[in-house]
Design a protein around this motif. Sequence first.
Motif, short mmCIF file in Angstrom:
data_model
loop_
_atom_site.label_atom_id
_atom_site.label_comp_id
_atom_site.label_asym_id
_atom_site.label_seq_id
_atom_site.Cartn_x
_atom_site.Cartn_y
_atom_site.Cartn_z
N PRO A 47 25.33 6.96 -42.61
CA PRO A 47 25.82 8.15 -41.86
C PRO A 47 26.03 9.79 -42.40
O PRO A 47 26.70 9.42 -43.16
N TRP A 59 29.10 9.07 -31.80
CA TRP A 59 28.15 9.11 -33.19
C TRP A 59 26.86 8.89 -33.22
O TRP A 59 26.08 9.19 -33.26
N LEU A 84 23.75 2.77 -32.41
CA LEU A 84 25.33 3.86 -32.77
C LEU A 84 24.75 5.48 -32.68
O LEU A 84 24.89 6.43 -32.06
N SER A 85 23.00 5.89 -33.26
CA SER A 85 23.02 7.26 -32.53
C SER A 85 21.93 7.45 -31.85
O SER A 85 20.43 6.84 -32.26
#
Length: 190
Positions: A47, A59, A84-85
């Motif tokens: 990340p 996120w 998550l993203s």
Amino acid sequence: MRSRWSRSRVLAEAAFPAGALVVHTAGALPLDVFAPYANLRGGVLYPLQTFSPGRVIDWTTVPICVEAGTPADQQLVEQVARSLSNVVEVVATPQRQVIHVGAVFACNFTNHLLGIGHALLQEAGLPFALLEPLIQETVQKALAQPPFTVQTGPAVRHDTATLDRHRALLLEHPQWQQIYNQLTASIQAT
């Protein structure tokens, strides 16, 4: 301060099930860190963000760089990253390492320079908030255009009188004066 646990020591001492897919989250660490462990499958889920206690991160906007040793593992790591993203990029080790050093310049070094600015204003009895509009405009311009093209200040103008006055003000902080001189030279050479 260095941790007493090296990454290779963690891999060597951890008990992973045979054939487990193990991912690391480091920008600078290569995928081949898993190579000595034939019983493991390796991947990367990096990340591209700074994390600090008490700070909430959205996120969904954090770029996540992924890499894995096989297409099947790549697909699995990407799937986890996408949970998550919204910004997931397949990035091989050499490029991820460039991203990491770029991030150190853009984040860590910038924060250190902001810290110097904060300390200088504090020493003069001035609030750091005075610099806030300048900092915001600088970042906004750097995001809107290539940063080197919007460089301002005495270094880019070759304003020797101002540069000399600044150096004199930094005599009590020789390390900061050295940083000032190095950045001035870099700006003038760019």
